[in-house]
Design a protein around this motif. Structure first.
Motif, mmCIF file in Angstrom:
data_model
loop_
_atom_site.group_PDB
_atom_site.id
_atom_site.type_symbol
_atom_site.label_atom_id
_atom_site.label_comp_id
_atom_site.label_asym_id
_atom_site.label_seq_id
_atom_site.Cartn_x
_atom_site.Cartn_y
_atom_site.Cartn_z
ATOM 1 N N UNK A 83 0.731 -1.039 -0.149
ATOM 2 C CA UNK A 83 -0.072 -0.101 -0.005
ATOM 3 C C UNK A 83 1.058 1.196 -0.033
ATOM 4 N N UNK A 84 2.068 1.340 0.784
ATOM 5 C CA UNK A 84 2.976 2.196 0.868
ATOM 6 C C UNK A 84 4.338 2.015 1.094
ATOM 7 N N UNK A 85 5.107 2.828 0.794
ATOM 8 C CA UNK A 85 6.535 2.401 1.095
ATOM 9 C C UNK A 85 7.506 3.565 1.411
ATOM 10 N N UNK A 86 8.508 3.530 2.113
ATOM 11 C CA UNK A 86 9.443 4.624 2.090
ATOM 12 C C UNK A 86 10.966 4.130 2.391
ATOM 13 N N UNK A 87 11.459 4.729 1.510
ATOM 14 C CA UNK A 87 13.236 4.167 1.466
ATOM 15 C C UNK A 87 13.376 4.124 0.182
ATOM 16 N N UNK A 88 14.681 3.168 0.008
ATOM 17 C CA UNK A 88 15.205 2.665 -1.184
ATOM 18 C C UNK A 88 14.163 1.820 -1.961
ATOM 19 N N UNK A 89 13.835 1.979 -3.305
ATOM 20 C CA UNK A 89 13.187 1.260 -4.093
ATOM 21 C C UNK A 89 11.607 1.481 -3.794
ATOM 22 N N UNK A 90 11.241 2.650 -3.103
ATOM 23 C CA UNK A 90 10.005 2.835 -2.735
ATOM 24 C C UNK A 90 9.071 2.936 -4.069
#
Length: 181
Positions: A83-90
């Motif tokens: 659903x959501x991501x934060x950081x490398x490869x977001x």
């Protein structure tokens, strides 16, 4: 919208059967909630309901905060999708299907943690071996698994410490409690 060529009739109780092939392809299991939409052209559209997806901007902010505090890439998922991501490869992982390995962790309802560098890891995505999970914590709400909080990394990163494990576990607990009111 893609036509399947499959036609089903509504029974006397207003029910319609979603064919097994579609349920398998869309990962719809018995008991899964579906949202029903209609449009001006008279179409009825079924969409898998994602309680975690309903959090919208809150889950994005929570993932960003967890990433900044822990220093580990963070993803928040429902039972199927990131659903959501934060950081490398977001951008690479956002809205992708979670791996079958993560699905197994969620079915077992137990957190998964990498304790030492070199331990085998669960892949974040089935089709991409770049990102490996250091922690997968199921989000539980009223006894049901509704998603997960994941701390992930590339192959070169080390195992998680107790602080990171506690942060991720707290995040999963808080997100689960939001739905229990």
């Amino acid at each position: 919208m893609k036509a399947t060529g499959i036609v089903r009739r509504i029974d006397d109780l207003g029910r319609v059967v979603i064919p097994k092939e579609i349920r398998r392809t869309m990962r719809i299991r018995e008991g899964d909630p579906l949202e029903i939409f209609t449009n001006k052209e008279g179409e009825v559209i079924f969409k898998k309901y994602s309680a975690v997806g309903e959090l919208g901007n809150f889950s994005v902010q929570y993932a960003d905060a967890l990433y900044k505090i822990s220093g580990h890439n963070t993803a928040i998922t429902d039972n199927d999708t990131i659903i959501c991501a934060a950081g490398t490869g977001k951008k690479e992982v956002l809205e992708q299907k979670i791996s079958s390995e993560i699905e197994t962790v969620l079915q077992n309802r137990e957190p998964y943690f990498v304790n030492r560098a070199g331990d085998s890891r669960v892949h974040l995505l089935d089709h991409n071996n770049t990102y490996l999970c250091g922690a997968v914590i199921p989000i539980l709400s009223e006894g049901d698994v509704i998603g997960s909080v994941i701390l992930y990394a590339t192959e070169t990163e080390t195992a998680l410490g107790d602080t990171e494990k506690k942060l991720a576990t707290t995040a999963a607990t808080v997100l689960g409690k939001l739905f229990e009111s």
